[in-house]
Design a protein around this motif. Structure first.
Motif, mmCIF file in Angstrom:
data_model
loop_
_atom_site.group_PDB
_atom_site.id
_atom_site.type_symbol
_atom_site.label_atom_id
_atom_site.label_comp_id
_atom_site.label_asym_id
_atom_site.label_seq_id
_atom_site.Cartn_x
_atom_site.Cartn_y
_atom_site.Cartn_z
ATOM 1 N N MET A 290 -33.002 103.640 72.934
ATOM 2 C CA MET A 290 -32.435 104.926 72.948
ATOM 3 C C MET A 290 -33.352 105.750 73.603
ATOM 4 N N GLN A 291 -32.855 106.687 74.489
ATOM 5 C CA GLN A 291 -34.043 107.688 75.390
ATOM 6 C C GLN A 291 -33.330 109.188 75.071
ATOM 7 N N ASP A 292 -33.876 109.908 74.703
ATOM 8 C CA ASP A 292 -33.128 111.375 74.542
ATOM 9 C C ASP A 292 -32.231 111.431 73.612
ATOM 10 N N GLY A 293 -32.188 110.646 72.771
ATOM 11 C CA GLY A 293 -30.862 110.433 71.518
ATOM 12 C C GLY A 293 -29.747 109.810 72.232
ATOM 13 N N LYS A 294 -29.742 109.242 73.391
ATOM 14 C CA LYS A 294 -28.799 108.613 74.112
ATOM 15 C C LYS A 294 -29.029 107.037 74.077
ATOM 16 N N ILE B 207 -29.212 104.046 82.782
ATOM 17 C CA ILE B 207 -27.926 104.085 82.716
ATOM 18 C C ILE B 207 -27.661 104.462 81.093
ATOM 19 N N PHE B 208 -26.982 105.403 81.024
ATOM 20 C CA PHE B 208 -26.698 106.060 79.511
ATOM 21 C C PHE B 208 -25.147 105.464 79.147
ATOM 22 N N LEU B 209 -25.021 105.004 78.042
ATOM 23 C CA LEU B 209 -23.386 104.506 77.429
ATOM 24 C C LEU B 209 -22.434 106.010 78.104
ATOM 25 N N ASP B 210 -22.927 107.081 77.875
ATOM 26 C CA ASP B 210 -22.279 108.336 77.961
ATOM 27 C C ASP B 210 -22.101 108.406 79.493
ATOM 28 N N ASP B 211 -22.838 107.785 80.391
ATOM 29 C CA ASP B 211 -22.445 107.867 81.783
ATOM 30 C C ASP B 211 -21.203 107.414 81.929
ATOM 31 N N VAL B 212 -20.916 106.270 81.546
ATOM 32 C CA VAL B 212 -19.826 105.419 81.775
ATOM 33 C C VAL B 212 -18.432 106.149 81.420
ATOM 34 N N GLN B 213 -17.514 106.237 82.274
ATOM 35 C CA GLN B 213 -16.330 107.078 81.942
ATOM 36 C C GLN B 213 -15.735 106.592 80.718
ATOM 37 N N LYS B 214 -14.937 107.450 80.084
ATOM 38 C CA LYS B 214 -14.596 107.236 78.799
ATOM 39 C C LYS B 214 -13.554 106.080 78.383
ATOM 40 N N GLU B 215 -12.696 105.926 79.686
ATOM 41 C CA GLU B 215 -11.513 104.940 79.774
ATOM 42 C C GLU B 215 -12.425 103.413 79.728
#
Length: 79
Positions: free
Chosen positions: A47-51, A23-31
């Motif tokens: 970190m994985q793949d810079g995320k 689960i990447f932080l960027d996967d979570v909806q912005k809101e």
């Protein structure tokens, strides 16, 4: 789409994400990110793949917090 449907689908997407690995932080909806970031302060992350990767146990603890205490921030569900 009415407001309740948007809210239901948005929160449902958080629970669907809990089955994903990693689960990447960027996967979570912005809101929802501000609440999650507040919850994970001080935790060890990788970190994985810079995320930023959030461990499944930590993510599920955050979901339990949402279920019992709710969000720490006001969420704008307008699309």
């Amino acid at each position: 789409m009415d407001g309740l449907t948007v809210i239901s689908e948005s929160i449902g997407s958080l629970y669907k994400l809990s089955t994903k690995t990693p689960i990447f932080l960027d996967d979570v909806q912005k809101e929802f990110r501000a609440d999650l970031q507040s919850f994970i302060v001080g935790e060890t992350l990788t970190m994985q793949d810079g995320k930023i990767v959030i461990g499944n146990n930590l993510y599920n603890r955050w979901l339990r917090k949402l279920n019992t205490k709710g969000f720490d921030y006001e969420i704008d569900f307008k699309k």
